[in-house]
Design a protein around this motif. Sequence first.
Motif, PDB file in Angstrom:
ATOM      1  N   ALA A 148       0.853  -1.192   0.000  1.00 55.03           N
ATOM      2  CA  ALA A 148       0.000   0.000   0.000  1.00 55.03           C
ATOM      3  C   ALA A 148       0.885   1.237   0.000  1.00 55.03           C
ATOM      4  O   ALA A 148       1.983   1.224   0.570  1.00 55.03           O
ATOM      5  N   TYR A 182       3.978  -8.506  -7.325  1.00 53.63           N
ATOM      6  CA  TYR A 182       2.805  -7.689  -6.987  1.00 53.63           C
ATOM      7  C   TYR A 182       1.649  -8.614  -6.567  1.00 53.63           C
ATOM      8  O   TYR A 182       1.152  -9.379  -7.367  1.00 53.63           O
ATOM      9  N   ALA A 251     -13.378  -7.668   1.871  1.00 55.68           N
ATOM     10  CA  ALA A 251     -12.043  -8.294   1.919  1.00 55.68           C
ATOM     11  C   ALA A 251     -10.996  -7.392   1.259  1.00 55.68           C
ATOM     12  O   ALA A 251     -10.043  -7.879   0.647  1.00 55.68           O
ATOM     13  N   GLY A 252     -11.191  -6.078   1.357  1.00 51.64           N
ATOM     14  CA  GLY A 252     -10.265  -5.153   0.689  1.00 51.64           C
ATOM     15  C   GLY A 252     -10.459  -5.237  -0.818  1.00 51.64           C
ATOM     16  O   GLY A 252     -11.561  -5.567  -1.295  1.00 51.64           O
ATOM     17  N   LYS A 256      -7.052  -7.676  -8.462  1.00 51.75           N
ATOM     18  CA  LYS A 256      -5.745  -7.023  -8.602  1.00 51.75           C
ATOM     19  C   LYS A 256      -5.874  -5.932  -9.664  1.00 51.75           C
ATOM     20  O   LYS A 256      -6.733  -6.027 -10.548  1.00 51.75           O
ATOM     21  N   PHE A 278      -0.558   3.409 -13.909  1.00 47.32           N
ATOM     22  CA  PHE A 278       0.737   3.736 -13.295  1.00 47.32           C
ATOM     23  C   PHE A 278       1.806   2.870 -13.931  1.00 47.32           C
ATOM     24  O   PHE A 278       1.534   1.724 -14.311  1.00 47.32           O
ATOM     25  N   ALA A 287      -5.655   1.162 -13.130  1.00 44.09           N
ATOM     26  CA  ALA A 287      -6.454   1.264 -11.894  1.00 44.09           C
ATOM     27  C   ALA A 287      -7.779   0.562 -12.162  1.00 44.09           C
ATOM     28  O   ALA A 287      -8.667   1.095 -12.831  1.00 44.09           O
ATOM     29  N   ALA A 289     -10.145   0.079 -10.205  1.00 46.75           N
ATOM     30  CA  ALA A 289     -11.260   0.831  -9.615  1.00 46.75           C
ATOM     31  C   ALA A 289     -11.853   1.802 -10.636  1.00 46.75           C
ATOM     32  O   ALA A 289     -13.072   2.008 -10.689  1.00 46.75           O
ATOM     33  N   TRP A 290     -10.978   2.392 -11.468  1.00 46.24           N
ATOM     34  CA  TRP A 290     -11.466   3.341 -12.479  1.00 46.24           C
ATOM     35  C   TRP A 290     -12.314   2.596 -13.512  1.00 46.24           C
ATOM     36  O   TRP A 290     -13.416   3.034 -13.867  1.00 46.24           O
ATOM     37  N   LYS A 298     -20.798   1.154  -9.519  1.00 49.06           N
ATOM     38  CA  LYS A 298     -21.153   1.737  -8.203  1.00 49.06           C
ATOM     39  C   LYS A 298     -22.680   1.826  -8.057  1.00 49.06           C
ATOM     40  O   LYS A 298     -23.191   1.992  -6.962  1.00 49.06           O
ATOM     41  N   GLN A 311     -14.750   3.249  -3.017  1.00 48.19           N
ATOM     42  CA  GLN A 311     -13.652   2.455  -3.581  1.00 48.19           C
ATOM     43  C   GLN A 311     -14.263   1.300  -4.368  1.00 48.19           C
ATOM     44  O   GLN A 311     -14.647   0.282  -3.812  1.00 48.19           O
ATOM     45  N   ALA A 312     -14.300   1.485  -5.692  1.00 55.97           N
ATOM     46  CA  ALA A 312     -15.014   0.528  -6.549  1.00 55.97           C
ATOM     47  C   ALA A 312     -14.347  -0.848  -6.616  1.00 55.97           C
ATOM     48  O   ALA A 312     -14.952  -1.812  -7.083  1.00 55.97           O
ATOM     49  N   GLU A 348      -8.227 -11.165  -6.230  1.00 57.22           N
ATOM     50  CA  GLU A 348      -7.087 -11.085  -5.310  1.00 57.22           C
ATOM     51  C   GLU A 348      -7.203 -12.042  -4.116  1.00 57.22           C
ATOM     52  O   GLU A 348      -6.262 -12.779  -3.822  1.00 57.22           O
TER      53      GLU A 348
HETATM   54  N1  EPU Z   1     -10.444   5.207  -8.497  1.00 58.87           N
HETATM   55  C1  EPU Z   1     -11.653   5.334  -9.144  1.00 58.87           C
HETATM   56  N2  EPU Z   1     -12.775   5.002  -8.449  1.00 58.87           N
HETATM   57  C2  EPU Z   1     -12.748   4.560  -7.160  1.00 58.87           C
HETATM   58  C3  EPU Z   1     -11.511   4.451  -6.504  1.00 58.87           C
HETATM   59  C4  EPU Z   1     -10.359   4.780  -7.196  1.00 58.87           C
HETATM   60  O1  EPU Z   1     -11.723   5.721 -10.297  1.00 58.87           O
HETATM   61  O2  EPU Z   1     -13.832   4.262  -6.623  1.00 58.87           O
HETATM   62  C5  EPU Z   1      -9.211   5.520  -9.241  1.00 58.87           C
HETATM   63  C6  EPU Z   1      -8.615   6.869  -8.864  1.00 58.87           C
HETATM   64  O3  EPU Z   1      -8.206   7.506 -10.042  1.00 58.87           O
HETATM   65  C7  EPU Z   1      -7.406   6.517  -8.038  1.00 58.87           C
HETATM   66  C8  EPU Z   1      -6.995   5.150  -8.595  1.00 58.87           C
HETATM   67  O4  EPU Z   1      -8.234   4.531  -8.976  1.00 58.87           O
HETATM   68  O5  EPU Z   1      -6.373   7.445  -8.222  1.00 58.87           O
HETATM   69  C9  EPU Z   1      -6.254   4.279  -7.587  1.00 58.87           C
HETATM   70  O6  EPU Z   1      -7.036   4.194  -6.390  1.00 58.87           O
HETATM   71  P1  EPU Z   1      -6.352   3.946  -4.949  1.00 58.87           P
HETATM   72  O7  EPU Z   1      -5.243   4.905  -4.742  1.00 58.87           O
HETATM   73  O8  EPU Z   1      -7.450   3.906  -3.942  1.00 58.87           O
HETATM   74  O9  EPU Z   1      -5.681   2.531  -5.080  1.00 58.87           O
HETATM   75  P2  EPU Z   1      -6.116   1.170  -5.784  1.00 58.87           P
HETATM   76  O10 EPU Z   1      -5.211   0.949  -6.943  1.00 58.87           O
HETATM   77  O11 EPU Z   1      -7.568   1.109  -6.041  1.00 58.87           O
HETATM   78  C10 EPU Z   1      -4.393  -0.223  -4.436  1.00 58.87           C
HETATM   79  C11 EPU Z   1      -4.357  -1.527  -3.705  1.00 58.87           C
HETATM   80  C12 EPU Z   1      -4.883  -1.353  -2.285  1.00 58.87           C
HETATM   81  C13 EPU Z   1      -4.011  -0.328  -1.561  1.00 58.87           C
HETATM   82  C14 EPU Z   1      -4.091   0.994  -2.333  1.00 58.87           C
HETATM   83  C15 EPU Z   1      -3.178   2.042  -1.749  1.00 58.87           C
HETATM   84  C16 EPU Z   1      -4.545  -3.317  -5.315  1.00 58.87           C
HETATM   85  C17 EPU Z   1      -5.406  -4.375  -5.895  1.00 58.87           C
HETATM   86  N3  EPU Z   1      -5.126  -2.531  -4.401  1.00 58.87           N
HETATM   87  O12 EPU Z   1      -5.758   0.126  -4.607  1.00 58.87           O
HETATM   88  O13 EPU Z   1      -4.746  -2.614  -1.628  1.00 58.87           O
HETATM   89  O14 EPU Z   1      -4.442  -0.133  -0.246  1.00 58.87           O
HETATM   90  O15 EPU Z   1      -3.666   0.758  -3.710  1.00 58.87           O
HETATM   91  O16 EPU Z   1      -1.861   1.769  -2.085  1.00 58.87           O
HETATM   92  O17 EPU Z   1      -3.381  -3.199  -5.670  1.00 58.87           O
HETATM   93  C18 EPU Z   1      -5.852  -4.678  -1.194  1.00 58.87           C
HETATM   94  O18 EPU Z   1      -4.952  -5.230  -1.833  1.00 58.87           O
HETATM   95  O19 EPU Z   1      -6.772  -5.312  -0.628  1.00 58.87           O
HETATM   96  C19 EPU Z   1      -5.864  -3.207  -1.096  1.00 58.87           C
HETATM   97  C20 EPU Z   1      -6.840  -2.533  -0.488  1.00 58.87           C
END
Ligand code: EPU
Length: 356
Positions: A148, A182, A251-252, A256, A278, A287, A289-290, A298, A311-312, A348
Amino acid sequence: MTKSTSDTMSGETPGKTSDKAISSWVDLSAYNTLAIPALAKELCVVRHVEELQTCIARVKQENLPFLILGEGSNTVFLQDYDGVVVLNRLTGIELVSQTQSTVTVKVAAGENWHDFVAYCVSRQWYGIENLALIPGTVGAAPIQNIGAYGMEVKDTISELEAFDVSSEEVLSISNDACEFGYRESRFKRDWVGNKIITSVHFTLSKEKALKLDYPALAQNLTHDSSLKQVFDEVVSIRTQKLPDPKQIPNAGSFFKNPVVSVSDYQALQQRYPDIVAFEHGQKMKLAAAWLIEQAGWKQKQVDGVRVHQHQALVVINPERRPGEAIQGFAQALKDDIQQRYGVMLEVEPRLIRLTK
Ligand code: EPU
Ligand code: FAD
């Protein structure tokens, strides 16, 4: 230096039900942060390595399937588990060695991860502060190389000890042998069911070394910030973004972030100029989530299961639905993402299936 802690788990109070070393047909709701109401034929709590050895010897003799469980924050029970769930509650922290600039500690696998991070921060030991508030046990941290805010646990693990189920010996395993990547290690591949982590050795820095590259951290912190300020900031960001499993079972990240070639990324960027990605070595990490948010997930709910509003990437189970419901939701989401973007999402957490 030794330390012992009582059982803790974000979401539930497993310590209350773990007084008995062995119980039959146990509801696992309190032992997984998705609160899935699956049953386990047997739950065996191990507090010492000798108890683990005895438990595994019996399981082998009776030819029973078994599963090691820490705090269940990365485990999805798809069905009832017709075998022995071995609950890891090994505790203790020992100083192994130190130099002027580093310290090496051996931490028993059942210690709570966040408590250990706080323990290091209070002693001014640098290296895992960005990993604060990640739920789970110390022993599960190497399994998927938790990460993280620009840090991964692999960078502080010097070695670890694991009980080898075949030879029934505790082996010392080097960092290199684990093949960390990763959200990856050999513990998720060829070592599943054969290597049980009993302790992890961490080498941490006594000299100031902050890692603040992650944009969310860089906003409020500078290299003049203290270790405790970094820890507090990580806790604050995570508390805002991620659902507390005690309130909303999850579960977080359920998937991935997909790693794709630069050319595949560029092709996607042509179609979706705002896509978020990235650099990841020679490749690009999208990403997820995006992708999920842009695809409208959502706003969707299937069988009581949905994604978190902030957090999608986090699948939530507010109605405490069974594992099949989680799997059905995740499959529908995966299919949709594949169809829209041509990107295959990889789950994941570990999916567990073993029916009566
Ligand atoms: N975003 C969206 N919609 C959302 C959330 C995020 O569009 O609802 C976009 C945003 O642009 C944001 C980007 O996604 O900048 C990345 O989001 P975030 O920084 O929250 O990180 P992530 O890539 O979604 C990863 C890890 C998390 C870790 C965070 C912080 C994985 C699978 N997940 O999430 O790990 O806490 O970075 O470093 O790599 C886990 O593994 O269970 C976990 C929570
Ligand atoms: P469990 O779910 O109990 O076990 C996970 C897997 O490891 C299972 O397959 C189990 O059999 C195996 N296992 C467990 N212990 C051992 C052992 N001693 N020896 C061998 N195998 C073992 N993860 C991240 O990387 N980064 C994050 O930012 C992050 N944020 C999260 C936020 C929330 C709200 C939640 C709920 C989860 C998050 N996670 C994150 C995932 C999870 O916290 C980690 O994967 C954690 O390390 C799991 O620990 P656990 O003890 O709960 O593992």
